[in-house]
Design a protein around this motif. Sequence first.
Motif, mmCIF file in Angstrom:
data_model
loop_
_atom_site.group_PDB
_atom_site.id
_atom_site.type_symbol
_atom_site.label_atom_id
_atom_site.label_comp_id
_atom_site.label_asym_id
_atom_site.label_seq_id
_atom_site.Cartn_x
_atom_site.Cartn_y
_atom_site.Cartn_z
ATOM 1 N N TRP A 40 8.427 12.169 4.709
ATOM 2 C CA TRP A 40 7.990 12.530 3.692
ATOM 3 C C TRP A 40 6.872 11.524 3.221
ATOM 4 C CZ3 TRP A 40 9.805 9.649 -1.002
ATOM 5 C CH2 TRP A 40 9.207 10.036 -2.042
ATOM 6 N N VAL A 41 7.236 10.232 3.386
ATOM 7 C CA VAL A 41 6.044 9.171 2.921
ATOM 8 C C VAL A 41 4.907 9.379 3.843
ATOM 9 C CG1 VAL A 41 5.492 6.788 3.413
ATOM 10 C CG2 VAL A 41 7.696 7.422 2.097
ATOM 11 N N GLY A 42 4.949 9.932 5.081
ATOM 12 C CA GLY A 42 3.932 10.199 6.027
ATOM 13 C C GLY A 42 3.094 11.335 5.596
ATOM 14 N N LEU A 43 3.551 12.210 4.677
ATOM 15 C CA LEU A 43 2.778 13.420 4.076
ATOM 16 C C LEU A 43 2.049 12.905 2.874
ATOM 17 C CD1 LEU A 43 5.489 16.159 4.184
ATOM 18 C CD2 LEU A 43 3.585 15.790 5.765
ATOM 19 N N VAL A 44 2.300 11.826 1.974
ATOM 20 C CA VAL A 44 1.699 11.391 0.991
ATOM 21 C C VAL A 44 0.984 10.064 1.083
ATOM 22 C CG1 VAL A 44 2.448 10.688 -1.491
ATOM 23 C CG2 VAL A 44 3.792 12.332 -0.254
ATOM 24 N N THR A 45 1.094 9.315 1.977
ATOM 25 C CA THR A 45 0.462 7.776 2.265
ATOM 26 C C THR A 45 -0.237 7.981 3.465
ATOM 27 O OG1 THR A 45 2.086 6.650 3.624
ATOM 28 C CG2 THR A 45 2.477 7.031 0.944
ATOM 29 N N ASP A 46 -1.289 7.094 3.646
ATOM 30 C CA ASP A 46 -1.933 6.816 4.819
ATOM 31 C C ASP A 46 -1.297 5.671 5.837
ATOM 32 O OD1 ASP A 46 -2.746 4.471 3.634
ATOM 33 O OD2 ASP A 46 -4.925 4.982 3.392
ATOM 34 N N VAL A 47 -0.167 5.208 5.473
ATOM 35 C CA VAL A 47 0.412 4.593 6.321
ATOM 36 C C VAL A 47 0.944 5.020 7.473
ATOM 37 C CG1 VAL A 47 2.195 2.611 6.344
ATOM 38 C CG2 VAL A 47 1.134 2.911 4.247
ATOM 39 N N ARG A 71 0.794 -1.167 0.074
ATOM 40 C CA ARG A 71 -0.115 0.017 -0.045
ATOM 41 C C ARG A 71 0.790 1.241 -0.114
ATOM 42 N NH1 ARG A 71 -2.392 -0.569 4.414
ATOM 43 N NH2 ARG A 71 -1.874 1.190 5.898
ATOM 44 N N LEU A 72 1.962 1.177 0.753
ATOM 45 C CA LEU A 72 2.766 2.346 0.627
ATOM 46 C C LEU A 72 3.367 2.515 -0.401
ATOM 47 C CD1 LEU A 72 5.466 2.965 3.601
ATOM 48 C CD2 LEU A 72 6.184 3.181 1.165
ATOM 49 N N LEU A 73 3.836 1.517 -1.296
ATOM 50 C CA LEU A 73 4.427 1.928 -2.612
ATOM 51 C C LEU A 73 3.475 2.307 -3.568
ATOM 52 C CD1 LEU A 73 7.236 -0.966 -2.511
ATOM 53 C CD2 LEU A 73 7.925 1.325 -2.497
ATOM 54 N N THR A 74 2.321 1.760 -3.691
ATOM 55 C CA THR A 74 1.391 1.794 -4.213
ATOM 56 C C THR A 74 0.903 3.449 -4.489
ATOM 57 O OG1 THR A 74 0.454 -0.163 -4.566
ATOM 58 C CG2 THR A 74 -0.850 1.440 -5.331
ATOM 59 N N GLN A 75 0.596 3.889 -2.970
ATOM 60 C CA GLN A 75 0.336 5.278 -2.845
ATOM 61 C C GLN A 75 1.524 6.413 -3.313
ATOM 62 O OE1 GLN A 75 -1.216 5.574 1.256
ATOM 63 N NE2 GLN A 75 -3.027 4.185 0.939
ATOM 64 N N LEU A 76 2.594 5.832 -3.222
ATOM 65 C CA LEU A 76 3.754 6.717 -3.572
ATOM 66 C C LEU A 76 3.754 6.776 -5.179
ATOM 67 C CD1 LEU A 76 6.803 5.658 -1.556
ATOM 68 C CD2 LEU A 76 5.387 7.931 -1.413
ATOM 69 N N ALA A 77 3.365 5.777 -5.824
ATOM 70 C CA ALA A 77 3.444 5.465 -7.236
ATOM 71 C C ALA A 77 2.442 6.154 -7.733
ATOM 72 C CB ALA A 77 3.550 4.051 -7.454
ATOM 73 N N THR A 78 1.227 6.072 -7.223
ATOM 74 C CA THR A 78 0.041 6.689 -7.835
ATOM 75 C C THR A 78 -0.507 8.139 -7.696
ATOM 76 O OG1 THR A 78 -1.303 5.719 -6.232
ATOM 77 C CG2 THR A 78 -1.142 4.464 -8.207
ATOM 78 N N ARG A 79 0.268 8.509 -6.287
ATOM 79 C CA ARG A 79 -0.147 10.097 -5.830
ATOM 80 C C ARG A 79 0.779 10.990 -6.417
ATOM 81 N NH1 ARG A 79 -2.516 8.714 0.233
ATOM 82 N NH2 ARG A 79 -4.460 7.558 -0.660
ATOM 83 N N LEU A 80 1.985 10.682 -6.650
ATOM 84 C CA LEU A 80 3.131 11.637 -6.975
ATOM 85 C C LEU A 80 3.389 11.632 -8.499
ATOM 86 C CD1 LEU A 80 5.344 11.674 -3.952
ATOM 87 C CD2 LEU A 80 3.520 13.575 -4.432
ATOM 88 N N PRO A 81 3.526 12.603 -9.222
ATOM 89 C CA PRO A 81 3.711 12.830 -10.640
ATOM 90 C C PRO A 81 5.142 12.873 -10.722
ATOM 91 C CG PRO A 81 2.858 14.795 -10.127
ATOM 92 C CD PRO A 81 2.555 13.794 -9.072
ATOM 93 N N VAL A 82 5.926 13.272 -9.613
ATOM 94 C CA VAL A 82 7.430 13.650 -9.560
ATOM 95 C C VAL A 82 7.844 13.025 -8.168
ATOM 96 C CG1 VAL A 82 9.356 14.896 -9.583
ATOM 97 C CG2 VAL A 82 7.348 15.422 -11.355
ATOM 98 N N MET A 83 8.746 12.108 -8.016
ATOM 99 C CA MET A 83 9.259 11.759 -6.622
ATOM 100 C C MET A 83 10.639 11.925 -6.613
ATOM 101 S SD MET A 83 7.404 8.035 -5.977
ATOM 102 C CE MET A 83 7.238 7.706 -7.793
ATOM 103 N N VAL A 84 11.167 12.573 -5.436
ATOM 104 C CA VAL A 84 12.714 12.673 -4.980
ATOM 105 C C VAL A 84 12.830 11.627 -4.101
ATOM 106 C CG1 VAL A 84 14.664 13.718 -4.260
ATOM 107 C CG2 VAL A 84 12.704 15.149 -5.437
#
Length: 313
Positions: A244-251, A154-167
């Motif tokens: 950073w992940v905490g700001l983007v995902t609900d994990v 779920r963490l990786l999926t939300q990162l992959a689908t919610r951010l058009p650009v990832m650092v």
Amino acid sequence: MNVLVTGATGFVGGRLVAALLAETDHEVTVLVRDADGYEPPGELTVVEGDVLEPGSFEPALEDVDVAFYLIHAMDASGDFAGRDRRAARNFERAATGAGLERVIYLSGLGSDVDELSAHLASRREVESVLADGAAEVTVLRAAIIVGDGSASFRLLTQLATRLPVMVTPRWIHTECQPIAIDDVVAYCLAVLERPETAGETYEIGGPDVLTYRELLIRTAEIVVGRRPLIVPVPVLSPRVSAYWVGLVTDVSPTVAYPLIDGLRNPVVVDDDRLKRLVGLEPTPFDVAVRRAAGLEVDGDAAETTVSGGRIAE
């Protein structure tokens, strides 16, 4: 055979219980912390107890032959490794006292020659604690489990689908061998039925070895139809990554940090003995992602499966 499943309300445990009821004739007992809040998927014995509280859970082990130990404390705050250690020790002592024949434990992939993350090191410690008992232990080591309800996926999926650009930090180039939840359950059932797997440690994985960059890109393409732009940088620490992940995902941050920290360790199958013994044809990553996302997969209805994993004819 009487089979006990601990962690029966969890991601893997819930699916394993359903498969045991649907695909075997074994008597099934589950250990849960809140019996009133548990809805059994069929006819089984429910025992309420907590492995962190000796004296509360021992009745679940009565007349049990084999137990699946699927308990992990990473979703709680504080010292998850310490809680996992105490829980495993309590269970090992109770299992020895009850005369249990075997314990099957789902652990994590990762080479022992590497400096393992706290999460993976804790999994290794639990393996050792359980092995101290009289019951023989079968260990299954897996990387990311792909399925609806998996915290790491779920963490990786939300990162992959919610951010058009990832650092991203350097872990973006680390190799991983994800496995479909259906295949994990199939392997669990397979070792249960094979006494010769007692006392053995097996590595299990899907057919695809991917870097996390490839995993993120392919997941985004499947789920939302686009490729994210991924920019790796050398100075982003795991702790900063977790914030950073905490700001983007609900994990939960208590889960996200140890998971992110573990991404620095390559998690690839080096020993495929169990795959060859069982004859399982593992589920491709793209198919597993589509199933996890609730998307239609061509040929699903025609597959001959054991808990979803195709068995080679």
